[in-house]
Structures are given as C-alpha cells and as structure tokens.
Design a protein around this motif. Structure first.
Motif, mmCIF file in Angstrom:
data_model
loop_
_atom_site.group_PDB
_atom_site.id
_atom_site.type_symbol
_atom_site.label_atom_id
_atom_site.label_comp_id
_atom_site.label_asym_id
_atom_site.label_seq_id
_atom_site.Cartn_x
_atom_site.Cartn_y
_atom_site.Cartn_z
ATOM 1 N N ILE A 179 16.212 -6.268 -8.423
ATOM 2 C CA ILE A 179 17.470 -5.557 -8.161
ATOM 3 C C ILE A 179 18.211 -5.319 -9.478
ATOM 4 N N LEU A 180 18.288 -6.362 -10.301
ATOM 5 C CA LEU A 180 18.970 -6.216 -11.596
ATOM 6 C C LEU A 180 18.276 -5.181 -12.482
ATOM 7 N N LYS A 181 16.950 -5.186 -12.459
ATOM 8 C CA LYS A 181 16.187 -4.220 -13.248
ATOM 9 C C LYS A 181 16.553 -2.788 -12.857
ATOM 10 N N MET A 182 16.670 -2.552 -11.565
ATOM 11 C CA MET A 182 17.046 -1.214 -11.093
ATOM 12 C C MET A 182 18.431 -0.826 -11.602
ATOM 13 N N TYR A 183 19.371 -1.760 -11.492
ATOM 14 C CA TYR A 183 20.747 -1.445 -11.864
ATOM 15 C C TYR A 183 20.990 -1.457 -13.369
ATOM 16 N N GLU A 184 20.109 -2.089 -14.122
ATOM 17 C CA GLU A 184 20.233 -2.050 -15.584
ATOM 18 C C GLU A 184 19.820 -0.690 -16.129
ATOM 19 N N GLU A 185 19.012 0.023 -15.361
ATOM 20 C CA GLU A 185 18.590 1.372 -15.741
ATOM 21 C C GLU A 185 18.898 2.318 -14.579
ATOM 22 N N PRO A 186 20.191 2.589 -14.356
ATOM 23 C CA PRO A 186 20.582 3.366 -13.176
ATOM 24 C C PRO A 186 20.016 4.785 -13.141
ATOM 25 N N GLN A 187 19.678 5.335 -14.295
ATOM 26 C CA GLN A 187 19.104 6.676 -14.308
ATOM 27 C C GLN A 187 17.730 6.718 -13.655
ATOM 28 N N LYS A 188 17.069 5.566 -13.545
ATOM 29 C CA LYS A 188 15.750 5.514 -12.919
ATOM 30 C C LYS A 188 15.820 5.598 -11.394
ATOM 31 N N ILE A 189 16.955 5.222 -10.823
ATOM 32 C CA ILE A 189 17.065 5.202 -9.366
ATOM 33 C C ILE A 189 16.845 6.591 -8.765
ATOM 34 N N PRO A 190 17.566 7.632 -9.241
ATOM 35 C CA PRO A 190 17.297 8.960 -8.667
ATOM 36 C C PRO A 190 15.900 9.480 -9.002
ATOM 37 N N GLU A 191 15.379 9.118 -10.180
ATOM 38 C CA GLU A 191 14.020 9.537 -10.544
ATOM 39 C C GLU A 191 13.001 8.928 -9.580
ATOM 40 N N GLU A 208 0.816 -1.211 0.000
ATOM 41 C CA GLU A 208 0.000 0.000 0.000
ATOM 42 C C GLU A 208 0.854 1.267 0.000
ATOM 43 N N GLN A 209 2.127 1.137 0.363
ATOM 44 C CA GLN A 209 3.007 2.286 0.457
ATOM 45 C C GLN A 209 3.885 2.460 -0.780
ATOM 46 N N VAL A 210 3.837 1.493 -1.681
ATOM 47 C CA VAL A 210 4.730 1.513 -2.835
ATOM 48 C C VAL A 210 3.920 1.750 -4.110
ATOM 49 N N PHE A 211 4.373 2.706 -4.888
ATOM 50 C CA PHE A 211 3.753 3.031 -6.160
ATOM 51 C C PHE A 211 4.698 2.615 -7.280
ATOM 52 N N GLU A 212 4.182 2.530 -8.490
ATOM 53 C CA GLU A 212 4.998 2.122 -9.635
ATOM 54 C C GLU A 212 6.234 2.999 -9.799
ATOM 55 N N ASP A 213 6.098 4.276 -9.446
ATOM 56 C CA ASP A 213 7.222 5.198 -9.625
ATOM 57 C C ASP A 213 8.100 5.364 -8.380
ATOM 58 N N THR A 214 7.822 4.571 -7.316
ATOM 59 C CA THR A 214 8.629 4.684 -6.091
ATOM 60 C C THR A 214 9.319 3.384 -5.701
ATOM 61 N N GLY A 215 8.981 2.294 -6.353
ATOM 62 C CA GLY A 215 9.599 1.030 -5.995
ATOM 63 C C GLY A 215 8.993 -0.144 -6.714
ATOM 64 N N ILE A 216 9.375 -1.321 -6.252
ATOM 65 C CA ILE A 216 8.940 -2.568 -6.870
ATOM 66 C C ILE A 216 8.414 -3.487 -5.776
ATOM 67 N N ILE A 217 7.322 -4.190 -6.084
ATOM 68 C CA ILE A 217 6.726 -5.153 -5.159
ATOM 69 C C ILE A 217 6.958 -6.551 -5.722
ATOM 70 N N VAL A 218 7.506 -7.445 -4.891
ATOM 71 C CA VAL A 218 7.715 -8.835 -5.304
ATOM 72 C C VAL A 218 6.962 -9.756 -4.362
ATOM 73 N N GLN A 219 6.705 -10.947 -4.821
ATOM 74 C CA GLN A 219 5.999 -11.930 -3.994
ATOM 75 C C GLN A 219 6.936 -12.463 -2.909
ATOM 76 N N PRO A 220 6.397 -12.794 -1.748
ATOM 77 C CA PRO A 220 7.235 -13.320 -0.660
ATOM 78 C C PRO A 220 7.948 -14.611 -1.069
ATOM 79 N N ASN A 221 9.156 -14.765 -0.579
ATOM 80 C CA ASN A 221 9.956 -15.975 -0.780
ATOM 81 C C ASN A 221 10.270 -16.274 -2.242
ATOM 82 N N ASP A 222 10.178 -15.281 -3.097
ATOM 83 C CA ASP A 222 10.510 -15.466 -4.512
ATOM 84 C C ASP A 222 11.878 -14.836 -4.770
ATOM 85 N N LYS A 223 12.921 -15.625 -4.550
ATOM 86 C CA LYS A 223 14.285 -15.127 -4.683
ATOM 87 C C LYS A 223 14.584 -14.653 -6.104
#
Length: 126
Positions: free
Chosen positions: A84-96, A62-77
């Motif tokens: 994590i890889l998605k974030m680092y593949e597009e590093p310009q998105k992190i500060p945005e 409820e606290q995470v929006f598409e433009d503020t983070g990513i939601i994953v299912q529990p216990n899904d490594k």
C-alpha cells in the motif's frame, strides 16, 4: 432448489455508474482481497481502471500482472502495508496501473478471448 442466485444476476445487470455509487470507488482506492473466491472482485476493479493488491491464494495471482497490481503472501501484514505504501509513494503509477488493468480486462479477460480459449480447448484432441 435453484442453482441461480437472483441477487447476483441483478447485481451484474447494474450499470457501471450504479456499481461505482454502490461501492464508492474513488480516484485512488484499492480492493484488498484476503481470501480467494470466485467473486470477480479483480475483474470488477479492472473494469473501473483500478489496480489491485491481492494475496497469493486461489486463482487471484493468475489475474494480476506486474503492471496491474501487486501480489503479497497470505497473512503477511508487513508485505500488505509495504505494498500500500509503495503505491502511495509513487501516486503517478496508480492511474497508469489502472489504465493497464482496464486494458487487460478488455483484452486478456474479455468474453471474446475467453470464448476463443474455450473453443480452442474443446477442439483439442485428447
């Protein structure tokens, strides 16, 4: 027996700079939460302009929006690793995303907004 945790009160009175030093926030660091709690970790990350990756448990989604983070299912490594890889593949998105997170923290999750919602609720006829 007291219901007030004095350590928590002291913690929240610390200045932002002290929190930054305490937690060692860096430019591109994420808070990964694997369980739901009322710790305020998402809001803390947002106050430092940090996007989050959280599991779909408790009130975290409820606290995470598409433009503020990513939601994953529990216990899904794999989903967690992919996020994590998605974030680092597009590093310009992190500060945005961090900018959006801080803005949500100041608007959607502000004390003023929360108080207005509470007052509106209390004024509702049951």
């Amino acid at each position: 027996m007291s219901c007030v945790d004095l350590k928590s009160i002291h913690f929240f009175r610390k200045k932002k700079a002290e929190l930054r030093e305490h937690y060692g926030f860096k430019e591109n660091e994420f808070i990964l939460h694997i369980e739901a709690s009322q710790s305020g970790v998402v809001m803390l990350a947002y106050s430092f302009s940090k996007p989050v990756i959280v599991t779909n448990v408790g009130g975290l989604p409820e606290q995470v929006f598409e433009d503020t983070g990513i939601i994953v299912q529990p216990n899904d490594k794999n989903a967690l690793a992919d996020s994590i890889l998605k974030m680092y593949e597009e590093p310009q998105k992190i500060p945005e995303m961090g900018k959006f997170a801080e803005e949500k923290n100041k608007t959607v999750f502000s004390w003023k907004t929360s108080a207005k919602k509470l007052l509106n609720f209390l004024e509702t006829d049951f």
